[in-house]
Design a protein around this motif. Structure first.
Motif: not given
Length: 264
Positions: A19, A22-23, A84, A88, A94
């Motif tokens: 995560e 991805k940010r 993902d 993911g 999560d």
């Protein structure tokens, strides 16, 4: 002159979570001047084959996506869609994983207070990204509890905090933990097992410390309690001096009697 394409995409292995990757990737995409048709290939080439998130990622991306897809304006989007699926997690999994990491966050042996607070806040911020919320009062309690503060240490910290100011409660407690206890909370091998309090602070908070059971003289509380007891008064009337030591009784004439055998 520096190239306008000098900003490189984030490295997957340098990020703690997918995560977070991805940010950072989203931030890179918002500032890069690289044409969209080249972004998919660039990010795919930057992926490692050996990663803590999975192996052969770069190789599998190029196996899954053909050159036409990678060279299109949607190339980067397709790379992210592939990642993902591979890396993911669903929303419930999560949330549970992030909460478990936060719930198990405790100050370890030898860990400095500063490092613990940083780790605590990092894991709490991850939980917040899932939409989970905690009140400042609960979060403050968890911070002190997991930092390993004793009842006395908590009292010292809270004595300097305005409990009515709930909006600043967490920040003020964290600040006073660092100011008051930062130098005391060390590994037991490197510090004494008790807190050394400054005389000025003792004088200012003597009553509060006494209420919590702390005394400058460890025998003070015991002696004072004994002197106020009926047992002490009875012993005093029955031939004991003010310190509680036995003395010879008085005779009918009011004078202290002596022992016939030894004369004392």
């Amino acid at each position: 002159m520096a190239s306008k394409f000098s900003v490189t995409p984030p490295g997957l292995n340098e990020c703690k979570t997918y995560e977070a990757f991805k940010r950072e990737l989203s931030a890179w995409e918002s500032i890069t001047e690289l044409p969209k048709v080249k972004r998919g290939n660039l990010v795919a080439l930057s992926l490692p084959n050996q990663s803590k998130f999975g192996n052969d990622l770069r190789e599998r991306v190029f196996e899954h996506l053909n050159p036409e897809e990678l060279n299109s304006e949607e190339g980067l989007e397709k790379v992210i869609e592939f990642l993902d699926k591979e890396l993911g997690k669903d929303a419930v999994e999560d949330v549970i994983e992030k909460w478990d990491q936060f719930d198990s966050c405790k100050r370890g042996a030898g860990q400095s207070l500063e490092d613990f607070v940083s780790d605590f806040e990092l894991k709490w911020n991850r939980v917040k990204t899932t939409g989970t919320q905690l009140s400042d009062e609960v979060l403050t309690y968890m911070l002190m509890k997991r930092a390993g503060l004793s009842n006395l240490e908590r009292m010292l910290v809270l004595s300097r905090v305005d409990m009515k100011n709930k909006k600043e409660l967490y920040r003020n407690v964290k600040m006073n933990m660092a100011n008051i206890l930062g130098k005391c909370l060390k590994d037991k091998e490197e510090s004494v097992p008790t807190i050394k309090l400054e005389p000025t602070y003792l004088a200012q908070h003597e009553e509060a410390l006494a209420a919590a059971g702390y005394y400058k003289n460890k025998n003070f509380a015991r002696d004072e309690k004994f002197k106020k007891s009926k047992q002490f008064k009875t012993r005093k009337d029955q031939g004991f001096d003010k310190s509680g030591r036995p003395v010879n009784p008085k005779g009918s004439d009011g004078r202290i009697m002596t022992c016939r055998a030894c004369g004392s």
